[in-house]
Motif scaffolding. Structure first.
Motif, PDB file in Angstrom:
ATOM      1  N   THR A 189     -14.224   0.370  -1.924  1.00 13.53           N
ATOM      2  CA  THR A 189     -14.798  -1.006  -2.276  1.00 13.53           C
ATOM      3  C   THR A 189     -15.629  -1.311  -1.297  1.00 13.53           C
ATOM      4  O   THR A 189     -15.512  -1.065   0.213  1.00 13.53           O
ATOM      5  N   ARG A 205       0.961  -1.068   0.099  1.00 11.46           N
ATOM      6  CA  ARG A 205      -0.038   0.004   0.037  1.00 11.46           C
ATOM      7  C   ARG A 205       0.825   1.306  -0.022  1.00 11.46           C
ATOM      8  O   ARG A 205       0.447   2.447  -0.095  1.00 11.46           O
ATOM      9  N   VAL A 208     -13.189  -7.934  -8.132  1.00  9.89           N
ATOM     10  CA  VAL A 208     -14.168  -8.941  -7.700  1.00  9.89           C
ATOM     11  C   VAL A 208     -15.423  -8.333  -8.502  1.00  9.89           C
ATOM     12  O   VAL A 208     -15.991  -8.995  -9.288  1.00  9.89           O
ATOM     13  N   THR A 209     -16.081  -7.580  -7.799  1.00  3.72           N
ATOM     14  CA  THR A 209     -17.373  -7.261  -8.338  1.00  3.72           C
ATOM     15  C   THR A 209     -17.680  -6.651  -9.538  1.00  3.72           C
ATOM     16  O   THR A 209     -18.881  -6.536 -10.159  1.00  3.72           O
ATOM     17  N   THR A 223     -16.293  -4.667  -1.212  1.00  2.00           N
ATOM     18  CA  THR A 223     -16.103  -6.196  -1.015  1.00  2.00           C
ATOM     19  C   THR A 223     -15.116  -6.523   0.291  1.00  2.00           C
ATOM     20  O   THR A 223     -15.182  -7.818   0.766  1.00  2.00           O
ATOM     21  N   GLY A 262     -12.236  -1.409  -5.889  1.00  2.00           N
ATOM     22  CA  GLY A 262     -13.325  -0.701  -6.439  1.00  2.00           C
ATOM     23  C   GLY A 262     -12.983  -0.390  -7.935  1.00  2.00           C
ATOM     24  O   GLY A 262     -13.445   0.577  -8.471  1.00  2.00           O
ATOM     25  N   GLY A 303      -3.452  -1.411  -3.307  1.00  2.00           N
ATOM     26  CA  GLY A 303      -4.930  -0.722  -3.062  1.00  2.00           C
ATOM     27  C   GLY A 303      -5.046  -0.389  -1.719  1.00  2.00           C
ATOM     28  O   GLY A 303      -4.236  -0.414  -0.857  1.00  2.00           O
ATOM     29  N   PRO A 304      -6.413  -0.023  -1.306  1.00  4.98           N
ATOM     30  CA  PRO A 304      -7.425   0.215  -2.260  1.00  4.98           C
ATOM     31  C   PRO A 304      -7.215   1.253  -3.190  1.00  4.98           C
ATOM     32  O   PRO A 304      -6.913   2.369  -2.697  1.00  4.98           O
TER      33      PRO A 304
HETATM   34  C1  LIG Z   1      -9.665  -8.286  -2.081  1.00  3.98           C
HETATM   35  C2  LIG Z   1      -9.205  -7.108  -2.107  1.00  3.98           C
HETATM   36  N1  LIG Z   1      -7.876  -6.266  -1.667  1.00  3.98           N
HETATM   37  C3  LIG Z   1      -7.849  -5.122  -1.662  1.00  3.98           C
HETATM   38  C4  LIG Z   1      -6.621  -4.438  -1.095  1.00  3.98           C
HETATM   39  O1  LIG Z   1      -6.871  -3.052  -1.143  1.00  3.98           O
HETATM   40  O2  LIG Z   1      -5.846  -5.133  -0.540  1.00  3.98           O
HETATM   41  S1  LIG Z   1      -9.425  -4.330  -2.103  1.00  3.98           S
HETATM   42  C5  LIG Z   1      -9.940  -6.022  -2.379  1.00  3.98           C
HETATM   43  C6  LIG Z   1     -11.435  -5.962  -2.691  1.00  3.98           C
HETATM   44  C7  LIG Z   1     -11.706  -5.902  -4.445  1.00  3.98           C
HETATM   45  O3  LIG Z   1     -12.815  -6.176  -4.515  1.00  3.98           O
HETATM   46  P1  LIG Z   1     -13.711  -5.117  -5.566  1.00  3.98           P
HETATM   47  O4  LIG Z   1     -13.078  -5.264  -7.083  1.00  3.98           O
HETATM   48  O5  LIG Z   1     -15.035  -5.665  -5.510  1.00  3.98           O
HETATM   49  O6  LIG Z   1     -13.456  -3.675  -5.323  1.00  3.98           O
END
Ligand SMILES: Cc1nc(C(=O)O)sc1CCOP(=O)(O)O
Ligand SMILES: Cc1ncc(COP(=O)(O)OP(=O)(O)O)c(N)n1
Ligand SMILES: [Mg+2]
Length: 235
Positions: A137, A113, A188-189, A139, A168, A132-133
């Motif tokens: 998000t 990060r 993911v989403t 998720t 996201g 990320g993020p």
């Molecule tokens: C699994 C994951 N890791 C993240 C990080 O920042 O480490 S954000 C994340 C979720 C990603 O899902 P979506 O595409 O639905 O936002």
């Protein structure tokens, strides 16, 4: 497809959505129809047996399509299933240790990060960084504030490893993230909650400039059916 070498990391990573009541395999089929991507088996609440079974099922779909299979967190499951790699977070086994117990061309992703963590993961032998993020998000809970393309660019500047932006991300974000220097994105989403997951995966692949899936040539009469494609991973 055999294991990829370090440096040949796909640009599109589609992570399984294993929330209660969901079957991730239709999304995996949608992902691999977009071209040679990476599918990450991300499953937090499965028994070891079910984790292994899911990974084997994902490999059965993804490998004939020329896609890599990476397992989140669990190097034991990844090696047992003969997956292509593992993605390691801050509380998982250290990258350098995992490098010593996995095959030479095993793909090892690491979450970073900030610039310091990125540099450390590179020095320990990571193949790519998940950064990320990037955006907000729903998720995953407990994450810090979104980095935005500017924050992602700071991490990109600290490493020579391919950076995969996560969190996201949608196809609409790809131009800004690419301008920030990322190699690719993980979602993911954007696929699992899309009305048309196949179209969503294709839109992500197109935004990333990934080569489309080559059309399957008509089989010669009497020839055995093959699902394999000759394309390699995206550089
Ligand atoms: C699994 C994951 N890791 C993240 C990080 O920042 O480490 S954000 C994340 C979720 C990603 O899902 P979506 O595409 O639905 O936002
Ligand atoms: C490509 C990619 N980047 C980051 C992550 C996050 O991994 P981690 O820090 O291990 O967190 P969890 O996914 O385990 O919640 C990832 N999975 N993939
Ligand atoms: Mg993890």
């Amino acid at each position: 497809m055999s294991r990829t070498s370090r440096g040949l990391v796909p640009a599109l990573h589609v992570l399984t959505d294993t929330r209660e009541g969901r079957d991730p395999l239709p999304d995996v089929r949608a992902a691999v129809s977009s071209g040679p991507c990476a599918v990450q088996v991300r499953a937090k609440d499965l028994s070891d047996r079910d984790h292994l079974a899911l990974t084997l099922a994902v490999i059965a779909v993804a490998r004939p399509a020329g896609c890599l299979v990476i397992v989140d967190d669990r190097v034991d499951v990844a090696v047992a299933a003969d997956a292509d790699g593992v993605h390691l977070g801050a509380s998982d086994l250290p990258v350098d240790l995992v490098r010593t117990i996995t095959p030479p061309e095993f793909v090892i992703g690491a979450t970073a990060r900030d610039a310091l963590t990125a540099k450390a993961a590179e020095d320990l032998g990571a193949s790519y960084l998940g950064v990320g993020p990037a955006y907000a998000t729903t998720t995953k809970a407990g994450l810090p504030e979104p980095l935005g393309p500017e924050g992602v660019a700071l991490v990109v500047a600290a490493t020579s490893l391919p950076v995969i932006a996560v969190g996201g991300v949608t196809a609409a974000h790809v131009p800004a993230l690419r301008a920030a220097g990322v190699h690719g994105v993980a979602v993911v989403t954007a696929v699992s909650e899309a009305t048309h997951p196949t179209a969503a995966a294709a839109a992500l692949a197109a935004a990333l400039g990934c080569p489309p899936t080559p059309p399957t040539p008509p089989a010669a009469p009497g020839a055995p059916r093959s699902e394999s494609r000759t394309t390699s991973t995206r550089a």
